[in-house]
Design an enzyme around this catalytic site. Sequence first.
Site, short mmCIF file in Angstrom:
data_model
loop_
_atom_site.label_atom_id
_atom_site.label_comp_id
_atom_site.label_asym_id
_atom_site.label_seq_id
_atom_site.Cartn_x
_atom_site.Cartn_y
_atom_site.Cartn_z
N LYS A 13 0.81 -1.23 0.00
CA LYS A 13 0.00 0.00 0.00
C LYS A 13 0.83 1.27 0.00
CE LYS A 13 -4.23 -1.89 1.83
NZ LYS A 13 -5.20 -1.95 2.89
N LYS A 68 -5.78 -10.50 -5.03
CA LYS A 68 -6.98 -10.84 -4.27
C LYS A 68 -8.09 -9.81 -4.51
CE LYS A 68 -6.72 -8.37 0.04
NZ LYS A 68 -7.73 -8.18 1.03
N LYS A 114 -11.51 -4.42 -1.38
CA LYS A 114 -12.42 -3.26 -1.38
C LYS A 114 -11.78 -2.07 -2.06
CE LYS A 114 -14.10 -4.02 3.23
NZ LYS A 114 -12.83 -3.96 3.94
#
Length: 328
Positions: free
Chosen positions: A111, A193, A196
């Site tokens: 991230k 994966k 969201k």
Amino acid sequence: MARVLSGIQPTGDIHLGNYLGAVRGWVEDQHTQDSYFCVVDLHAITVPRDPAELRAKTLELTLLLVAAGLDPEVCTLFVQSHVHQHAELSWILECVASMGELRRMTQFKEKSSDAEESARVGLFTYPVLQAADILLYDAERVPVGEDQRQHLELCRDIALRFNHRYGDTFVVPDATLPKVGARIMDLQRPTAKMSKSADSPQGTVLVLDEPAVIERKLKRAVTDTATEVTFDPDKKPGVANLLQILAAATGRQPADVAEGYSQYGPLKADTAAAVVELLRPVRERYAELASDPEAVRSTLRQGAEKAEAVASGTLARARTAIGLLSRS
Ligand code: AQP
């Protein structure tokens, strides 16, 4: 009954991966385990968010969890920031965790990869907050998807180190993953994966998607140019993902499901039909609950009180163990 704790971030719309990897198992756990589930809003602010949207998403996610089957009368359902002990224990644990072990966390690397200097400090330290979330409740089991395995290992390491240095204080938890569905992949990028926050609307099946939308997304799922249906996550990740989804939705094993197909078309159609049926009751119940969100919101107060009663006892133990003078 074993104590169970898990959480989910109000960072976006909950998807099929969250449902199959975590939430569905929580609904089962609540009837057999002493279950605590929280909407982890403090984790959501590790990246910039619109404040009004975060508040709205927190309530929306709570409604969705209830729609999915969590019963606030049976389990303890609460919002993380309503129980201030999470932040306090997190600080104590930050003074036990090391920079090196946090640097190894792959989620931080992923991230922050393009902007580590400007990444918020909370993004680096949030696995410690997650450890606090778990340890506060003396949780023996933490039902999560595969992506959380590394954070659970860190939590165990921190608990063991604390207990070793300051005396037995925390229960050392185990991660429990569903046998099928622990890692649902993005339908458009089956090597990543389903998530969201990934900007992949066509690759993500949302729990509240209309049936026609679910059918379209699954029909367009990326497979490969061959046609043979076999369960091989390395060589055929797209097909393996569809098999995993269909297996998880129908309570079977992916390799067994593969035996019933010789073409991708019918596999996609059957997977879509199974997912539509799986999610239909959640979507319908959500529509009912959304007409009176205050009814669910009021149960959050009761959840926070129950959670705080447990959390305050554990925090007091940790404070004493590490040497903080009590106020009284
Ligand atoms: N793809 C997945 N397959 C199986 N389980 C999954 N989980 C998440 N993705 C999958 C499990 O869902 C629970 C809640 O996870 P989360 O709140 O961290 O949600 P997320 O979808 O993982 O969110 P993002 O997008 O990855 O993170 P943000 O929103 O920060 O960008 C966990 O038990 C997780 O394992």
